[in-house]
Motif scaffolding. Structure first.
Motif: not given
Lengths: 467, 580
Positions: B162-163, B165-173, B176, B180, B313
């Motif tokens: 889920e972590l 997925e969170a970084s993918r859905i919020y479009k982390f480069s 990042q 992070q 970004s």
């Protein structure tokens, strides 16, 4: 009807296997998210509701079919959507504010602007003053507030939520739910639609403008209807109860024709896997089944003819549907109770079962399982045919592999082992990885060697995979 | 509420800030000076075989040189480990190959890398000291990098879905996500493995700073070479001085670097609830309280990272989907990575294998038989040293783990004892052995033991602490006898930890055999029959064919034992004896 924000056309998910028929997780499905609605997706575990969410958000690519975002095909994670996760999915090494700012950082928002927007959203979700705390210093409810703040700070067009309240205690969940509803009703949420996956029926009826119920094996939309109740909704309202009851009925009659047909599939349908459906052993332990039948039996004394509403029963026992359904299914499979219209009723066999002592109970269970549970029968017959009464795990894996995913195959066998041991039909050696029929020179030759996993199935209420 | 308390650094601030700043400033100045000094030394003319002084007054400079080597090797290891783990995670095509390579490289002892590395480096910088220094640094690197790479790779695999997925859905480069999510998640594993690795580095320092390669003599000024010259000359006072210096350096590093690093890495613990005790570090608190450092951070680091994030970004590289990525059509790049690179690598491997066989042709059949026999001898020594280590470390570890009071006293002592490099003690022990009339044949077992018993002890302590107290209470309530208690409660409880300790110890013992079985002492060579001795002497005499053969045999032995013995045992522990 307005144009949908996100629309899935004939999306399906399956896992292809070499030289074998593929395993269908989700059958071809059409589903659209429209503006100004809260859409709740309900389903038992294994119905692929989380998979559906991930396909709609673009996190997971459908095996076939296509997801559209404002009419544009979706490749990779969708533009401008957010997810609130069941496990919160916060970064433990970042402070509350840093967690909320992270998505803005990814969008190249300047530091000042980030802080301004971050603080504002923290204020909205009631976390002002906590910005420098780390997630592990917060309670579960507070953590999920951070999860909401992080999801809302990017002003998503659609807010997706994957069982957002199920890791919280009942009161906290209730509180958070009603705050969310207030924000939505007051139009304070910067989103145009909310998509929530849940296995809590009441939660769905409380929140949703539209409810979609999924069936399992493979996942398929059973019904899709609007909830026209005015907000705030009252659980005691007869209409509310009626809707909850309706959903229960849909969920407890897995073989009935869906109540409301979805959009008729047009021309280009991909055929769902043509495998004949193999009976799925419900993940319930014999003790749980006995307990449930006993409760119904006690109801006869109370004068209700051993008939109970599943919804009320689950409520009284503080069970989620995910927890009680496998037990009901197992008891029904064994013929100990009957399911009709969202009610369960004890059968004469069930009454005999409860009236008997442990040895006779096992006898009844044994007969019923052999008669009705395909897997149990298959294992027993195969073992009997072998001269040494032994067969490796692999043999049964191969049989089940054709019908279930790998995880489910393992779970099926685990459940079968527990049933087989209770019925004293067969046993399992976890070291040698084989099934065998114990030499029964004595009644006492019970299971000798139980492995960890079996014990887990035995002690937990269900071992069903959390979707 | 913990978050509301005034953090302790703030309390220090007023009274101590000047002193702290002065110290930090001084440290920065010293660091700059050191860089210049090292630069001058490295770019100076090559002195491959320096005269090693045995005077205590040379020790500070030697300690400094050794430290620089260790630091450089460690930084190199860190960069390599993170890079290797990252690539192995994201490149599905290379994953299996990269892991297998890591497995084999890990089983190759340091000395086997020596000729190739040294000759290449000296050829690269023939006139500068740099060449020899780089060679030594890379040797130390080969002794410490592999477990770090494994650790980082394993951490990346274990990042919760889920972590991700969170970084993918919020479009982390990618950057990042790395900064992070991935790097913080791997931080704790990296810190602990760094400690183990650096300890291993000290262990082999003597071998890496002073060696003979055929007819060429390599001696680099440093603590390791000091100790080895002292040992060769049988100069007991010098040995003791050298030992004292080394222990001082190790203790200082422990206090100044590892304690703060562990306390700092505590914030990367992936847990949902705050744990009771987090080890503190005075040094870390001082650093956090330094106004100079915080100003530096605010005026340099923060704007810099802002700019980097802003830039990354703007190019939101779509992150790959880890588990079931849809197969994209072959792009040009994919054609290159997909076909050209493997083809090239295969060709290179083929050349290498051909060349290796060419070299091996000079091996006589007697040498081959001898190599296998010596491998057997070393195998027996490794086994005996593991048995002896288990015999005392298991009961001791369980006793320490079961009695918190004992643990309070024993654990720090054991940690200091473990951080003393066994090789540094070799000369002292050898002196004792020789005076008692014992040979290196059994002595080398003792030497192996010195380096490896700690892995077992520490793991057993951890395991004993992890046994739930209700299990112990069950044993009490039912009056289990000693036998029953060990069989039913203790051994199954510590089993997974014990196996981990044994695996590490066995790998360590094999590696240690090259220094334990072969020793320059008082101008003579002390050696015994074994594979380690054979590798060492082949290096000394520049017999590359024999070195290659013995290395291959050792790698085969270690990998085979890992596959056939440890891995099944480990799996058994994972499934059967796992608590909770």
């Amino acid at each position: 009807m307005p144009d949908p924000l996100i629309e899935a056309q004939h999306v399906e998910k399956y896992y292809a296997q070499e030289g074998q028929s593929r395993i269908q997780v989700i059958a071809p499905t059409d589903l659209a998210v429209y503006p100004d609605e809260i859409l709740a997706v309900l389903g038992p575990s294994g119905s692929g509701k989380s998979t559906l969410l991930r396909m709609l958000t673009g996190l997971s690519t459908p095996s076939a079919g296509q997801v559209f975002w404002h009419g544009q095909p979706v490749v990779g994670p969708c533009e401008n959507v957010s997810i609130v996760f069941q496990s919160f999915a916060l970064f433990p090494w970042l402070t509350v504010l840093e967690n909320v700012e992270a998505p803005l950082k990814a969008r190249g928002v300047s530091a000042d602007e980030r802080e301004k927007r971050g603080m504002k959203i923290l204020d909205t979700v009631g976390l002002a003053g906590f910005e420098t705390a780390y997630p592990k210093e917060l309670s579960g409810g507070m953590k999920q507030r951070v999860g909401f703040a992080r999801a809302l700070v990017v002003e998503p067009e659609v807010l997706f939520m994957d069982e957002p309240f199920s890791a919280l205690d009942v009161l906290t969940a209730e509180n958070l739910r009603s705050e969310l509803l207030d924000l939505w009703s007051d139009r304070k949420l910067p989103t145009r639609a909310v998509f929530i996956v849940t296995h809590n029926i009441e939660e769905a009826v409380l929140l949703a403008d539209r409810i979609v119920v999924l069936g399992k094996n493979p996942g398929v939309i059973r019904t899709d209807f609007r909830v026209e109740l005015p907000r705030p909704r009252d659980r005691k309202n007869p209409v509310f109860e009626q809707i909850v009851d309706h959903v229960y009925k849909v969920l407890t009659r897995p073989d009935a024709v869906p109540v409301l047909e979805t959009v008729a599939s047009s021309g280009t349908t991909a055929t769902p896997a043509a495998t004949p459906k193999y009976q799925m052993l419900p993940h319930a332990r014999p003790g749980g089944v006995t307990g449930l039948v006993e409760i119904l039996y006690d109801g006869i004394q109370a004068g209700n003819n051993g008939r109970e509403d599943i919804y009320r029963l689950a409520d009284e026992l503080a069970f989620e549907i995910d927890e009680i359904l496998p037990i009901v299914e197992a008891a029904a499979l064994l013929g100990l109770l009957k399911v009709s219209e969202g009610d369960v009723e004890i059968t004469p066999l069930g009454i005999t079962f409860i009236d008997s002592g442990i040895v006779e109970r096992k006898e009844i269970f044994r007969k019923a399982a052999l008669e009705n549970a395909t897997l149990i029968r298959q294992i027993t017959r195969s073992l009997e045919k072998k001269a040494n009464h032994k067969l490796s795990d692999e043999f049964f894996h191969d049989i089940l592999d054709e019908h279930f995913t790998e995880d489910e195959t393992v779970l099926q066998l685990q459940t079968a082992i527990v049933w087989g041991r209770f019925a004293e039909l067969f046993d399992h050696d976890s070291k040698g990885k084989f099934f065998f029929i114990p030499e029964d020179d004595d009644e006492a030759s019970q299971s000798v060697d139980r492995d960890e996993n079996d014990a887990a199935v035995d002690s937990g209420v269900t071992a069903g995979p959390r979707s | 509420m913990t978050g509301r308390e005034l953090p302790s650094p703030l309390l220090h601030k007023r009274s101590w800030s000047f002193l702290i700043d002065a110290t930090v400033f001084g440290a920065l100045l010293a660091f700059l000076y050191a860089m210049v000094a090292v630069g001058r030394y490295w770019f100076g003319a090559a002195v491959p075989a320096a005269d090693i002084s045995r005077s205590p007054s040379a020790l500070p400079l030697y300690a400094f040189y050794s430290l620089v080597r260790m630091a450089a090797a460690y930084l190199l290891s860190m960069v390599f480990a993170v890079g290797y783990g990252y690539v192995a995670t994201y490149s599905k095509r290379w994953q299996t190959v990269m892991l297998a390579v890591l497995d084999i490289l890990q089983s190759i002892p340091v000395l086997s890398f020596l000729p190739g590395v040294m000759l290449a480096m000296v050829a690269l910088f023939p006139t500068r000291q740099m060449g020899v220094e780089f060679g030594s640094i890379i040797l130390i690197f080969t002794g410490q990098v592999w477990n770090m790479a494994f650790s980082f790779y394993a951490s990346l695999q274990a990042v919760p879905r889920e972590l991700r997925e969170a970084s993918r859905i919020y479009k982390f480069s990618r950057l990042q996500t790395f900064l992070q999510l991935e790097l913080p998640y791997g931080a704790i594993g990296l810190v602990w493995n760094s400690m183990v690795s650096v300890a291993g580095g000290w262990f082999f320092l003597m071998a890496c700073e002073m060696f003979v390669l055929g007819n060429r003599d390599f001696r680099l000024p440093g603590l390791g070479s000091f100790l080895q010259s002292a040992a060769s000359a049988g100069d007991t006072p010098a040995i003791l001085w050298g030992l004292a210096a080394m222990i001082a350096v190790i203790v200082a590093i422990d206090q100044l670097i590892w304690r703060p690093a562990i306390a700092w890495s505590d914030k990367f613990k992936f847990e949902q609830v705050e744990s009771k005790e987090a080890g503190g570090s005075a040094v870390l608190n001082l650093l956090r309280g330094s106004p100079l450092l915080s100003r530096l951070r605010q005026s340099v680091l923060t704007p810099l990272s802002e700019r980097i994030y802003l830039r990354s970004s703007r190019h939101p590289a779509t992150q790959p989907d880890l588990p079931d990525a849809a197969r994209a059509p072959l792009s040009h790049w994919r054609v290159v990575t997909g076909y050209a690179i493997p083809a090239l690598l295969l060709a290179l491997i083929a050349c290498g294998v051909a060349a290796a066989f060419q070299t091996l042709r000079s091996i006589t059949s007697t040498e081959l038989v001898l190599t296998v026999q010596s491998a057997g001898a070393t195998f027996l020594r490794v086994a005996v040293s593991l048995i002896i280590a288990s015999a005392w470390a298991i009961p001791a570890g369980v006793a320490i783990g079961f009695h918190p009071k004992l643990a309070k006293i024993a654990q720090p002592l054991a940690q200091i004892a473990a951080s003393v490099p066994a090789t540094a003690l070799f000369p002292v022990i050898l002196l004792g052995l020789i005076s008692m009339g014992g040979g290196l044949g059994t002595g080398s077992i003792l030497l192996m033991l010195l380096g490896t018993q700690w892995y077992i002890l520490f793991n057993v302590i951890a395991g004993a602490i992890a046994i739930p107290s209700d299990l112990k209470e069950v044993a009490d309530v039912f009056h289990f006898g000693a036998m029953q208690r060990w069989r039913i409660v203790i051994l199954p409880g510590i089993y997974p930890y014990l196996i981990t300790g044994l695996v590490t110890a066995s790998g360590g013992a094999w590696n240690a055999s090259i220094v334990a079985e072969y020793f320059h002492f008082k101008g003579k060579v002390l050696s015994t029959f074994g594979l380690g001795a054979q590798i060492s002497s082949a290096t000394d005499s520049g017999n590359f064919a024999l070195l290659l053969l013995s290395t291959m045999v050792m790698a085969t032995f270690v990998v085979t034992v890992n596959r056939l013995l440890w891995r099944p045992l480990y799996r058994l522990g994972e499934t059967r004896f796992r608590l909770g």
